[in-house]
Design a protein around this motif. Structure first.
Motif, PDB file in Angstrom:
ATOM      1  N   PRO A 170     122.554  84.822 125.034  1.00 36.87           N
ATOM      2  CA  PRO A 170     123.972  85.542 124.729  1.00 36.87           C
ATOM      3  C   PRO A 170     123.650  86.350 123.525  1.00 36.87           C
ATOM      4  O   PRO A 170     122.830  86.125 122.595  1.00 36.87           O
ATOM      5  CB  PRO A 170     124.699  84.172 124.235  1.00 36.87           C
ATOM      6  N   LYS A 171     124.204  87.714 123.427  1.00 36.38           N
ATOM      7  CA  LYS A 171     124.227  88.524 122.554  1.00 36.38           C
ATOM      8  C   LYS A 171     125.010  88.215 121.275  1.00 36.38           C
ATOM      9  O   LYS A 171     125.806  87.136 121.274  1.00 36.38           O
ATOM     10  CB  LYS A 171     125.017  89.781 122.795  1.00 36.38           C
ATOM     11  N   GLY A 172     124.529  88.410 120.086  1.00 36.45           N
ATOM     12  CA  GLY A 172     125.117  88.181 118.759  1.00 36.45           C
ATOM     13  C   GLY A 172     125.442  89.385 118.102  1.00 36.45           C
ATOM     14  O   GLY A 172     125.468  90.441 118.802  1.00 36.45           O
ATOM     15  N   PRO A 173     125.833  89.414 116.871  1.00 35.31           N
ATOM     16  CA  PRO A 173     126.123  90.565 116.074  1.00 35.31           C
ATOM     17  C   PRO A 173     125.280  91.478 115.790  1.00 35.31           C
ATOM     18  O   PRO A 173     124.050  91.067 115.650  1.00 35.31           O
ATOM     19  CB  PRO A 173     126.660  89.809 114.683  1.00 35.31           C
ATOM     20  N   GLN A 174     125.507  92.669 115.948  1.00 36.22           N
ATOM     21  CA  GLN A 174     124.513  93.778 116.010  1.00 36.22           C
ATOM     22  C   GLN A 174     124.051  93.723 114.356  1.00 36.22           C
ATOM     23  O   GLN A 174     124.760  93.817 113.591  1.00 36.22           O
ATOM     24  CB  GLN A 174     125.086  95.128 116.234  1.00 36.22           C
ATOM     25  N   ALA A 175     122.918  93.714 114.283  1.00 35.06           N
ATOM     26  CA  ALA A 175     121.990  93.759 112.932  1.00 35.06           C
ATOM     27  C   ALA A 175     122.350  95.420 112.443  1.00 35.06           C
ATOM     28  O   ALA A 175     122.436  96.271 113.305  1.00 35.06           O
ATOM     29  CB  ALA A 175     120.550  93.862 112.974  1.00 35.06           C
ATOM     30  N   VAL A 176     122.717  95.426 110.957  1.00 34.70           N
ATOM     31  CA  VAL A 176     122.957  96.647 110.364  1.00 34.70           C
ATOM     32  C   VAL A 176     121.969  96.648 109.195  1.00 34.70           C
ATOM     33  O   VAL A 176     122.081  95.633 108.511  1.00 34.70           O
ATOM     34  CB  VAL A 176     124.632  96.518 109.839  1.00 34.70           C
ATOM     35  N   SER A 177     121.573  97.865 109.239  1.00 42.14           N
ATOM     36  CA  SER A 177     120.433  98.153 108.187  1.00 42.14           C
ATOM     37  C   SER A 177     121.250  98.243 106.694  1.00 42.14           C
ATOM     38  O   SER A 177     122.093  98.866 106.458  1.00 42.14           O
ATOM     39  CB  SER A 177     119.561  99.574 108.413  1.00 42.14           C
ATOM     40  N   PRO A 178     120.733  97.435 105.977  1.00 45.00           N
ATOM     41  CA  PRO A 178     121.396  97.524 104.537  1.00 45.00           C
ATOM     42  C   PRO A 178     121.321  98.723 103.806  1.00 45.00           C
ATOM     43  O   PRO A 178     120.203  99.335 103.958  1.00 45.00           O
ATOM     44  CB  PRO A 178     120.692  96.246 103.702  1.00 45.00           C
ATOM     45  N   LYS A 179     122.328  99.086 102.976  1.00 45.74           N
ATOM     46  CA  LYS A 179     122.274 100.349 102.154  1.00 45.74           C
ATOM     47  C   LYS A 179     121.514  99.799 100.900  1.00 45.74           C
ATOM     48  O   LYS A 179     121.801  98.792 100.075  1.00 45.74           O
ATOM     49  CB  LYS A 179     123.483 100.725 101.763  1.00 45.74           C
TER      50      LYS A 179
ATOM     51  N   ASN B 207     119.977  91.237 121.437  1.00 42.30           N
ATOM     52  CA  ASN B 207     120.393  92.663 121.222  1.00 42.30           C
ATOM     53  C   ASN B 207     119.632  93.261 120.124  1.00 42.30           C
ATOM     54  O   ASN B 207     119.842  94.249 119.564  1.00 42.30           O
ATOM     55  CB  ASN B 207     121.989  92.827 121.135  1.00 42.30           C
ATOM     56  N   ASN B 208     119.014  92.497 119.151  1.00 46.89           N
ATOM     57  CA  ASN B 208     118.311  92.906 117.999  1.00 46.89           C
ATOM     58  C   ASN B 208     116.707  92.750 118.193  1.00 46.89           C
ATOM     59  O   ASN B 208     116.124  93.046 117.363  1.00 46.89           O
ATOM     60  CB  ASN B 208     118.828  91.820 116.971  1.00 46.89           C
ATOM     61  N   MET B 209     116.299  92.333 119.426  1.00 43.53           N
ATOM     62  CA  MET B 209     114.951  92.369 119.666  1.00 43.53           C
ATOM     63  C   MET B 209     114.402  93.277 120.505  1.00 43.53           C
ATOM     64  O   MET B 209     114.898  94.040 121.142  1.00 43.53           O
ATOM     65  CB  MET B 209     114.729  90.944 120.470  1.00 43.53           C
ATOM     66  N   ILE B 210     112.936  93.445 120.351  1.00 41.85           N
ATOM     67  CA  ILE B 210     112.022  94.578 121.083  1.00 41.85           C
ATOM     68  C   ILE B 210     110.998  93.621 121.552  1.00 41.85           C
ATOM     69  O   ILE B 210     110.325  92.800 120.880  1.00 41.85           O
ATOM     70  CB  ILE B 210     111.645  95.661 120.369  1.00 41.85           C
ATOM     71  N   VAL B 211     110.775  93.678 122.812  1.00 41.21           N
ATOM     72  CA  VAL B 211     109.460  92.826 123.435  1.00 41.21           C
ATOM     73  C   VAL B 211     108.554  93.816 123.875  1.00 41.21           C
ATOM     74  O   VAL B 211     108.947  94.783 124.434  1.00 41.21           O
ATOM     75  CB  VAL B 211     110.150  92.044 124.675  1.00 41.21           C
ATOM     76  N   GLY B 212     107.568  93.631 123.411  1.00 37.13           N
ATOM     77  CA  GLY B 212     106.319  94.305 123.746  1.00 37.13           C
ATOM     78  C   GLY B 212     105.147  93.487 124.288  1.00 37.13           C
ATOM     79  O   GLY B 212     104.813  92.310 123.859  1.00 37.13           O
ATOM     80  N   ILE B 213     104.535  93.747 125.783  1.00 33.44           N
ATOM     81  CA  ILE B 213     103.459  92.835 126.237  1.00 33.44           C
ATOM     82  C   ILE B 213     102.349  93.790 126.547  1.00 33.44           C
ATOM     83  O   ILE B 213     102.653  94.830 127.013  1.00 33.44           O
ATOM     84  CB  ILE B 213     104.101  92.076 127.461  1.00 33.44           C
ATOM     85  N   VAL B 214     101.199  93.530 126.385  1.00 39.63           N
ATOM     86  CA  VAL B 214      99.878  94.144 126.653  1.00 39.63           C
ATOM     87  C   VAL B 214      98.916  93.027 127.221  1.00 39.63           C
ATOM     88  O   VAL B 214      98.860  92.033 126.756  1.00 39.63           O
ATOM     89  CB  VAL B 214      99.272  95.000 125.563  1.00 39.63           C
ATOM     90  N   GLY B 215      98.336  93.552 128.529  1.00 39.05           N
ATOM     91  CA  GLY B 215      97.393  92.733 129.133  1.00 39.05           C
ATOM     92  C   GLY B 215      97.241  93.116 130.446  1.00 39.05           C
ATOM     93  O   GLY B 215      97.753  94.134 131.015  1.00 39.05           O
ATOM     94  N   ASP B 216      96.727  92.465 131.234  1.00 35.89           N
ATOM     95  CA  ASP B 216      96.097  92.522 132.775  1.00 35.89           C
ATOM     96  C   ASP B 216      97.105  91.826 133.526  1.00 35.89           C
ATOM     97  O   ASP B 216      97.202  90.561 133.982  1.00 35.89           O
ATOM     98  CB  ASP B 216      94.612  91.754 133.054  1.00 35.89           C
ATOM     99  N   PHE B 217      98.271  92.698 134.155  1.00 37.60           N
ATOM    100  CA  PHE B 217      99.276  92.072 134.973  1.00 37.60           C
ATOM    101  C   PHE B 217      99.895  93.127 135.633  1.00 37.60           C
ATOM    102  O   PHE B 217      99.995  94.417 135.146  1.00 37.60           O
ATOM    103  CB  PHE B 217     100.344  91.365 133.962  1.00 37.60           C
TER     104      PHE B 217
ATOM    105  N   LYS C  69     122.886  85.291 112.165  1.00 36.09           N
ATOM    106  CA  LYS C  69     122.904  86.474 111.797  1.00 36.09           C
ATOM    107  C   LYS C  69     122.110  87.513 112.612  1.00 36.09           C
ATOM    108  O   LYS C  69     122.566  88.625 113.030  1.00 36.09           O
ATOM    109  CB  LYS C  69     123.044  86.967 110.233  1.00 36.09           C
ATOM    110  N   TYR C  70     120.761  87.335 112.855  1.00 37.86           N
ATOM    111  CA  TYR C  70     120.083  88.315 113.128  1.00 37.86           C
ATOM    112  C   TYR C  70     119.243  87.924 114.505  1.00 37.86           C
ATOM    113  O   TYR C  70     119.036  88.874 115.075  1.00 37.86           O
ATOM    114  CB  TYR C  70     118.999  88.504 112.319  1.00 37.86           C
ATOM    115  N   VAL C  71     118.982  86.856 114.655  1.00 36.87           N
ATOM    116  CA  VAL C  71     118.070  86.315 115.866  1.00 36.87           C
ATOM    117  C   VAL C  71     118.641  86.423 117.079  1.00 36.87           C
ATOM    118  O   VAL C  71     119.246  85.423 117.479  1.00 36.87           O
ATOM    119  CB  VAL C  71     117.163  85.214 115.505  1.00 36.87           C
ATOM    120  N   HIS C  72     119.137  87.469 117.769  1.00 36.76           N
ATOM    121  CA  HIS C  72     119.747  87.858 119.075  1.00 36.76           C
ATOM    122  C   HIS C  72     119.122  88.824 119.920  1.00 36.76           C
ATOM    123  O   HIS C  72     118.270  89.566 119.375  1.00 36.76           O
ATOM    124  CB  HIS C  72     121.144  87.832 118.652  1.00 36.76           C
TER     125      HIS C  72
END
Length: 506
Positions: free
Chosen positions: A74-83, A47-57, A42-45
């Motif tokens: 492959p994209k999956g269902p868009q995560a929807v914040s629950p009410k 289009n639901n991820m943010i990737v951040g990298i810090v370092g010497d590159f 349901k969630y791990v796709h």
């Protein structure tokens, strides 16, 4: 304290609200592999991820590598914040009866705010001068001047995606419970109705801004904060405005925010303690609602684990190993929880800090220390560790993690099971007097551990342990012995968790 914090969250958010959810035996045991797979799908796709990298590159080269590695996912269902709606308990007094304590833990709660509230920065200043530290009003007036609290503090909480709780927390002796609650209400009235001095405002702002820098003193911390702002949809310059916004807060704004965001008519007061020792009945504040803290076991099987007999093995033929065997066998058949060290509870050294320690062999330990400033929890699992205090979480230094791991391996339960391990030596090195009892000194060494046991050769009781530490020689005396279970049967059998009596070896 743990009960008070847990139940206060349930009162503030509502008992079924996920922000007040507590893992229980039955809820954890009910989770299946299919549940985990369904959550992942349901969630791990991407289009639901943010990737951040810090370092010497090189940034462009790194971006290309990331796109090549992750772009085809492959994209999956868009995560929807629950009410999630808050369903706080009705204002009033709530009570958890604990007749085995001499201290009351008190909480006052109602709904707080989100971090995007227009009064957010004003509330940061208000929280600091009201309940934030040694110079705050709650600490200086209730603890220092009136002597009513071991620890006291709190304020209006905030979260990024939901309203947190307004919470005031206090620990006081049982005999001053009602007086302490009165003092909290009195301080709320003063904050809302009496002028706030320039000196209070200055100290509060300086404290906030001087500590603010340490939250962002590395690129990793800056990256984490930017990821968090992106995730919750906050402006990228949210923190850049922080300093100027805090500096611009006025005393009049703090007074107005206190009247708006601390609402006495909505407060739920929670007390955990022994009501027979209270200075006055809690019914002074209205109807008292009892809270049941019985642990829901449900249909969990094996929640208490299996047990094994702790007995001398054949072939331990030198005197030291025989002494070790007598120490372990002296009271007949004993069944101990398999791999689980009983709780050890008692004062810590000359500081007289109450400590509750649980060990799961071979490499997991949890220590809870009750300090004058509140409860501190330290946990080590494998080679990693962390500590938590007053809502702040940080990694344990490597040396402290190692120290906790070493402390697991010099416990009687651990060393008692090494009788036939060639990596360990057991030697009788002399005699020692423990009280009126003549004991044998059993010196155990191996795998970096060196410890001495003073064992009563007649009963097998371990009366004293002695080990060297960087702070000097540490001595622990034992006097309260009991069988966890003594069925007389050599077979494996389930056993109940041991009773918890302060200062005993169980």
């Amino acid at each position: 304290m743990g009960i008070a914090s847990r139940e206060a969250a349930r009162l503030g958010y509502g008992k079924d609200n996920p922000y007040a959810r507590i893992a229980e035996y039955d809820t954890v045991a009910a989770v299946t592999r299919d549940d985990l797979v369904a959550w992942h799908k349901k969630y791990v796709h991407p289009n639901n991820m943010i990737v951040g990298i810090v370092g010497d590159f090189d940034s462009k080269a790194m971006e290309q590598k990331l796109r090549k590695a992750l772009g085809a996912l492959p994209k999956g269902p868009q995560a929807v914040s629950p009410k999630i709606a808050m369903a706080p308990a009705k204002p009033g007094v709530y009570f958890v009866k604990k007749d085995d304590v001499t201290q009351s833990n008190i909480r006052m709660v109602h709904a707080g705010v989100r971090k995007d509230d227009p009064d957010y920065y004003t509330l940061q200043v208000m929280n600091e001068l009201f309940g934030g530290g040694f110079s705050a009003r709650l600490f200086s007036n209730i603890r220092t001047k009136k002597g009513l609290a071991y620890s006291v503090g709190g304020g209006v909480g905030s979260q990024y995606d939901h309203a947190a709780l307004f919470t005031l927390a206090m620990g006081t002796k049982s005999q001053s419970t009602v007086a302490a609650i009165d003092a909290l209400f009195e301080e709320i009235d003063k904050l809302q109705n009496e002028p706030i001095s320039d000196d209070e405002m200055r100290r509060a702002k300086d404290s906030i801004l001087n500590s603010f820098i340490f939250q962002y003193d590395s690129k990793q911390k800056v990256l984490n904060q930017q990821l968090r702002l992106e995730y919750y949809g906050y402006p990228k310059d949210f923190l850049e405005k922080y300093q100027a916004a805090v500096e611009g807060v006025t005393a009049a704004q703090v007074s107005a925010a206190a009247k708006k965001h601390i609402r006495k008519g909505e407060i739920a007061v929670l007390v955990v303690g022994k009501d027979a020792d209270f200075d006055a009945p809690l019914s002074k504040y209205g109807t008292v609602t009892p809270i049941d803290i019985t642990i829901p076991i449900g249909r969990v099987e094996g929640a208490r684990g299996s047990c094994r007999r702790f007995r001398r093995r054949q072939g331990a033929d030198d005197e030291g190993r025989r002494c070790d065997g007598r120490q372990r066998e002296a009271r007949g058949p004993q069944e101990l929880q398999d791999g689980l060290d009983p709780h050890v509870k008692g004062p810590m050294g000359e500081m007289a800090l109450d400590a509750d320690e649980t060990t799961i062999f071979p490499d997991r330990q949890r220590q809870v220390l009750k300090t004058p400033m509140g409860e501190m929890t330290m946990v080590v699992s494998g080679t990693a560790g962390f500590m938590s205090m007053a809502g702040n979480l940080r990694d344990l230094p490597g040396s402290q993690t190692k120290g906790m791991l070493d402390s697991i391996r010099d416990t009687p339960m651990w060393l008692g099971g090494r009788a036939n391990d060639p990596a360990y030596t057991f030697s009788i090195t002399g005699d020692a007097k423990v009280g009126e009892i003549d004991t044998k000194i059993l010196e155990i060494s191996g795998d970096g551990i060196r410890v001495k046991w003073c064992v009563d050769p007649k009963t097998g009781d371990l009366l004293r342990t002695i080990k060297s530490t960087p702070q000097g020689e540490q001595q622990v005396d034992f006097s309260d012995f009991r069988d966890v279970s003594a069925s007389g049967s050599p077979s494996r059998a389930p056993c109940a968790p041991p009773a918890r009596t302060p200062g005993s070896l169980r």
